[in-house]
Motif scaffolding. Structure first.
Motif, short mmCIF file in Angstrom:
data_model
loop_
_atom_site.label_atom_id
_atom_site.label_comp_id
_atom_site.label_asym_id
_atom_site.label_seq_id
_atom_site.Cartn_x
_atom_site.Cartn_y
_atom_site.Cartn_z
N ASP A 1 18.05 91.48 -14.07
CA ASP A 1 17.93 89.98 -13.90
C ASP A 1 19.42 89.40 -13.95
OD1 ASP A 1 15.23 89.65 -13.65
OD2 ASP A 1 14.93 89.89 -15.67
N GLY A 2 19.91 88.96 -12.84
CA GLY A 2 21.15 88.27 -12.88
C GLY A 2 22.38 89.25 -12.50
N GLU B 1 26.48 93.72 -17.00
CA GLU B 1 25.83 92.82 -17.81
C GLU B 1 26.00 91.20 -17.29
OE1 GLU B 1 23.47 91.52 -19.75
OE2 GLU B 1 22.52 93.39 -20.23
N ASP B 2 25.08 90.50 -17.18
CA ASP B 2 24.91 89.16 -16.93
C ASP B 2 25.11 88.29 -18.51
OD1 ASP B 2 22.58 89.37 -16.97
OD2 ASP B 2 22.41 87.31 -16.15
N ASP C 1 22.14 96.17 -15.90
CA ASP C 1 21.17 95.11 -16.43
C ASP C 1 20.35 94.90 -14.68
OD1 ASP C 1 19.84 93.21 -17.58
OD2 ASP C 1 21.30 91.92 -16.92
MG MG Z 1 20.41 89.93 -17.04
#
Ligand code: MG
Ligand code: B16
Length: 218
Positions: free
Chosen positions: A10-11, A168-169, A8
């Motif tokens: 973002d994050g 993943e976040d 993923d």
């Molecule tokens: Mg994310």
């Protein structure tokens, strides 16, 4: 046997959540509402329109479809300004080293992001050449928790989901990965990402082969 990793954005790779938050908060305030940092947590991994719908519902605001399209474009303009000069210093600790180690060991690397700006960001960070498959929000019709973004990523890597780890976040992203038979690694708080196969706090000093050994025991 693990042959590839799908990240993923973002994050997980880069700390852009704060820019999404600032841009959405401005919209919420402009509409006479609000968006707290805690409420913003629920927007992680959610598409642009899905995020706007969440903010409108949260503040009991009802607007036309036309107005929604304008606001989503305004949010994106603000976000693009904030990421204009983004560089590798915004990457999360240890991630670049982790990606380089994967590459050295010949693992395949893919991107699976809900963001329509994901590929621009990879290019700005000068890391796009590491990713053999780059799937972003422009290439999917269904948002996480639907696994479409990761399935397209695995297809791009010519791997079966069972051969790939998804990093993943967001809870929605973990659900998406699990549903399609990927091994899911949550990046963040283990009390939040309870559905993940395994949770890491971050990538600092993380060796891919050590992690894969732990995963094969889970
Ligand atoms: Mg994310
Ligand atoms: P954009 P990810 C997601 O990216 C973000 O977590 C989420 O906050 C954002 O609303 C979404 O992308 C859409 O982004 O407006 O740039 O298309 O975490 O899936 O990499």
């Amino acid at each position: 046997m693990i042959k590839g990793c799908i990240f993923d954005l973002d994050g997980v790779i880069v700390d852009t959540a704060k820019f999404h938050f600032k841009s959405w908060q401005d919209i919420a305030v402009q509409l006479g509402g609000q968006l707290s940092l805690e409420q913003n947590e629920k927007l992680k991994g959610v598409s642009r329109m899905g995020s706007l719908d969440f903010i409108l519902k949260l503040n009991n605001i009802s607007i036309s479809e036309e107005e929604k399209i304008k606001l989503a474009a305004q949010k994106n303009e603000c976000y693009l300004k904030l990421i204009e000069n983004i560089d590798q210093s915004e990457m999360l600790p240890g991630i670049l080293d982790f990606i380089k180690q994967l590459k050295k060991e010949n693992y395949k690397i893919g991107l699976g992001s809900a963001s329509r700006n994901a590929i621009t960001i990879l290019q700005k960070l000068k890391i796009d050449h590491y990713f053999e498959a780059q799937i972003d929000g422009n290439m999917v019709t269904k948002s996480k928790p639907d696994p479409e973004v990761f399935l397209k990523g695995a297809k791009g890597l010519e791997l079966d989901p069972s051969e790939c780890i998804v990093f993943e976040d967001s809870i929605k992203g973990i659900t998406a990965a699990n549903q399609a038979g990927f091994i899911s690694v949550g990046v963040g708080d283990k009390n939040t990402l309870t559905e993940a196969t395994y949770v890491i706090e971050g990538f600092t000093n993380l060796n891919p082969n050590d992690l894969f050994k732990i995963l094969s025991r889970n």
